[in-house]
Design an enzyme around this catalytic site. Sequence first.
Site, PDB file in Angstrom:
ATOM      1  N   GLY A   1       0.700  -1.322  -0.051  1.00  0.00           N
ATOM      2  CA  GLY A   1      -0.018   0.100  -0.080  1.00  0.00           C
ATOM      3  C   GLY A   1       1.004   1.407   0.103  1.00  0.00           C
ATOM      4  O   GLY A   1       2.198   1.122   0.455  1.00  0.00           O
TER       5      GLY A   1
ATOM      6  N   GLN B   1       2.937  10.088   1.391  1.00  0.00           N
ATOM      7  CA  GLN B   1       4.072   9.444   1.235  1.00  0.00           C
ATOM      8  C   GLN B   1       4.815   9.748  -0.167  1.00  0.00           C
ATOM      9  O   GLN B   1       6.160   9.583  -0.185  1.00  0.00           O
ATOM     10  CB  GLN B   1       4.223   7.766   1.368  1.00  0.00           C
ATOM     11  CG  GLN B   1       3.571   7.176   2.797  1.00  0.00           C
ATOM     12  CD  GLN B   1       3.478   5.854   2.548  1.00  0.00           C
ATOM     13  OE1 GLN B   1       2.447   5.366   2.241  1.00  0.00           O
ATOM     14  NE2 GLN B   1       4.734   5.194   3.204  1.00  0.00           N
TER      15      GLN B   1
ATOM     16  N   HIS C   1      -2.168   7.057   7.240  1.00  0.00           N
ATOM     17  CA  HIS C   1      -1.374   8.239   6.726  1.00  0.00           C
ATOM     18  C   HIS C   1      -2.115   9.434   6.534  1.00  0.00           C
ATOM     19  O   HIS C   1      -1.245  10.686   6.554  1.00  0.00           O
ATOM     20  CB  HIS C   1      -0.543   7.731   5.427  1.00  0.00           C
ATOM     21  CG  HIS C   1       0.421   6.844   5.746  1.00  0.00           C
ATOM     22  ND1 HIS C   1       1.703   7.132   6.266  1.00  0.00           N
ATOM     23  CD2 HIS C   1       0.710   5.406   5.425  1.00  0.00           C
ATOM     24  CE1 HIS C   1       2.604   6.209   6.410  1.00  0.00           C
ATOM     25  NE2 HIS C   1       1.959   5.200   5.981  1.00  0.00           N
TER      26      HIS C   1
HETATM   27 NI    NI Z   1       2.871   3.162   5.502  1.00  0.00          NI
END
Ligand code: NI
Length: 204
Positions: free
Chosen positions: A46, A51, A141
Site C-alpha cells: 500500500g 508518502q 497516513h
Molecule cells: Ni505506511
Amino acid sequence: MSILKIVEYGSPILRQKSKEVTKISKKIKTLITDMLDTMYHANGVGLAAPQVGENLRIFVIDVSDPDGPINPMVFVNPKIIKKSGAINSYEGCLSFPKAYTNVRRYKNVMVKALDINGRPFIKEARDGELLARAIQHEFDHLEGHMFIDHCRNRFEANEVLAKYNLPAVQEEWLVDEKELEEEIVLWEKEHPKEVEEQRKAQEQ
Ligand code: NI
C-alpha cells in the site's frame, strides 16, 4: 508513468492531515497511476499520497499474490464506516525502510471511498486479513498517523527504529488503545500455539 520519491519517516509531511480531493482531475489521475507504479516498484502492499509528498486523501493498495496478476485498489476520500475486533499485526511501511514492529489493529473494517473515476464504493475486509490491516495503515497516513503510533511495545519499536537510524516513537502521537490491547492479550492467552508461530515467522 513515473516512479515517485518516497518520503521517509522524520519528514513533517507525514504528520500533516491530508485534504479531501474536490475533483478527480487529469492531474489527480496521473498522481494515482504514479502512486501505483511507485508502490509496485517498491514491492509495497500500500501507499498513501502523503508518502509521495502530496497531502491529499488518496491511497492505493494491492494485496494480491506477488506471483499472480495485479489487483490495484484505489481509495479517494476514504471513510472508515465500521470497525470491530482486535488483532496483532506485524507491520512495516515504505516510509520506514526495513523497520517492522507489532501494532494493534481492528480485525474487521468497512470503508467507503471513491474509485479513480469518482464512483463511490464500499469495501469490507474481515478476520484481520491483510486488506483489513492495509486499509487501516494507509488511512492512518491521511490523518498524519503512522503504524508505530499503534505499537504494542514502544521499547521494542524504538530498538528497531534506532537500528535503522530512524527517529524514535513520538509519545504525543501514540494512540491509546486499551480495549484493543486487552482483547489481543486475551486472544494470545487462549492461542499460545499461534503466538509461537507468529514469533517464529517474525524471526525469519
Ligand atoms: Ni505506511
